[in-house]
Design a protein around this motif. Structure first.
Motif, PDB file in Angstrom:
ATOM      1  N   GLU A 190      46.200  37.849  45.918  1.00 44.54           N
ATOM      2  CA  GLU A 190      45.632  36.916  44.936  1.00 44.54           C
ATOM      3  C   GLU A 190      44.250  36.373  45.320  1.00 44.54           C
ATOM      4  OE1 GLU A 190      47.027  33.106  42.268  1.00 44.54           O
ATOM      5  OE2 GLU A 190      47.935  33.394  44.234  1.00 44.54           O
ATOM      6  N   CYS A 208      40.908  38.831  44.961  1.00 44.36           N
ATOM      7  CA  CYS A 208      40.389  39.367  43.700  1.00 44.36           C
ATOM      8  C   CYS A 208      39.129  38.626  43.254  1.00 44.36           C
ATOM      9  CB  CYS A 208      41.452  39.275  42.610  1.00 44.36           C
ATOM     10  SG  CYS A 208      40.885  39.969  41.036  1.00 44.36           S
ATOM     11  N   CYS A 229      42.910  44.124  46.724  1.00 47.34           N
ATOM     12  CA  CYS A 229      44.355  43.866  46.653  1.00 47.34           C
ATOM     13  C   CYS A 229      45.115  44.967  47.392  1.00 47.34           C
ATOM     14  CB  CYS A 229      44.827  43.745  45.213  1.00 47.34           C
ATOM     15  SG  CYS A 229      44.456  45.173  44.162  1.00 47.34           S
ATOM     16  N   ILE A 267      44.536  38.417  39.413  1.00 42.50           N
ATOM     17  CA  ILE A 267      45.868  38.474  40.007  1.00 42.50           C
ATOM     18  C   ILE A 267      46.516  37.096  39.943  1.00 42.50           C
ATOM     19  CG2 ILE A 267      47.207  38.999  42.084  1.00 42.50           C
ATOM     20  CD1 ILE A 267      44.913  40.858  42.942  1.00 42.50           C
ATOM     21  N   CYS A 306      50.071  47.831  45.461  1.00 46.69           N
ATOM     22  CA  CYS A 306      48.927  47.747  44.552  1.00 46.69           C
ATOM     23  C   CYS A 306      48.382  49.161  44.394  1.00 46.69           C
ATOM     24  CB  CYS A 306      47.863  46.821  45.117  1.00 46.69           C
ATOM     25  SG  CYS A 306      48.397  45.111  45.296  1.00 46.69           S
ATOM     26  N   ILE A 359      48.677  41.850  37.881  1.00 46.68           N
ATOM     27  CA  ILE A 359      47.243  41.968  37.643  1.00 46.68           C
ATOM     28  C   ILE A 359      47.014  42.085  36.144  1.00 46.68           C
ATOM     29  CG2 ILE A 359      45.191  43.394  38.010  1.00 46.68           C
ATOM     30  CD1 ILE A 359      46.483  44.294  40.674  1.00 46.68           C
TER      31      ILE A 359
END
Length: 115
Positions: free
Chosen positions: A16, A19, A83, A24, A92, A66
């Motif tokens: 998180e 990004c 990520c 995210i 991811c 996402i």
């Protein structure tokens, strides 16, 4: 293409803060277009307009997710999607439903950040 977080996610949250587009979010958390971007309003495909701060429904209630329309695969920011680089369980991955060229991803970055 955008990146997707698979159901193998362990909800560690490592992705998180990495990004650059704030694409995210934790599972069950609403998101907005304006968060982490310069967008103040969005014109939707059907012609309607929404406020950039208007909360949107979560993509997933179970694990981190996402928002594909905010994901640029870190193009223009980093050499690889951050990520994926920090994910301890490699969940991811490329999203086969969102295929975009590098030029399209750069244009999305410019749109998101009003460049």
């Amino acid at each position: 293409m955008a990146i997707i977080i698979t159901d193998e996610c362990i909800n560690c949250g490592a992705c998180e803060p990495e990004c650059p587009n704030t694409a995210i979010y934790e599972g069950g958390v609403n998101w907005s277009w304006g968060e982490g971007t310069e967008l103040t309003s969005i014109e939707m495909e059907d012609g309607t307009s929404i406020d950039g701060d208007e909360e949107q429904e979560p993509v997933s209630d179970e694990f981190y997710y996402i928002v594909p329309d905010k994901c640029t695969e870190c193009i223009g920011f980093h050499e690889e999607p951050q990520c994926a680089a920090v994910c301890p369980v490699d969940c991811c991955v490329d999203d086969p439903d969102y295929r975009e060229t590098e030029d399209e991803l750069l244009a999305k970055k410019e749109w998101l950040h009003d460049e």
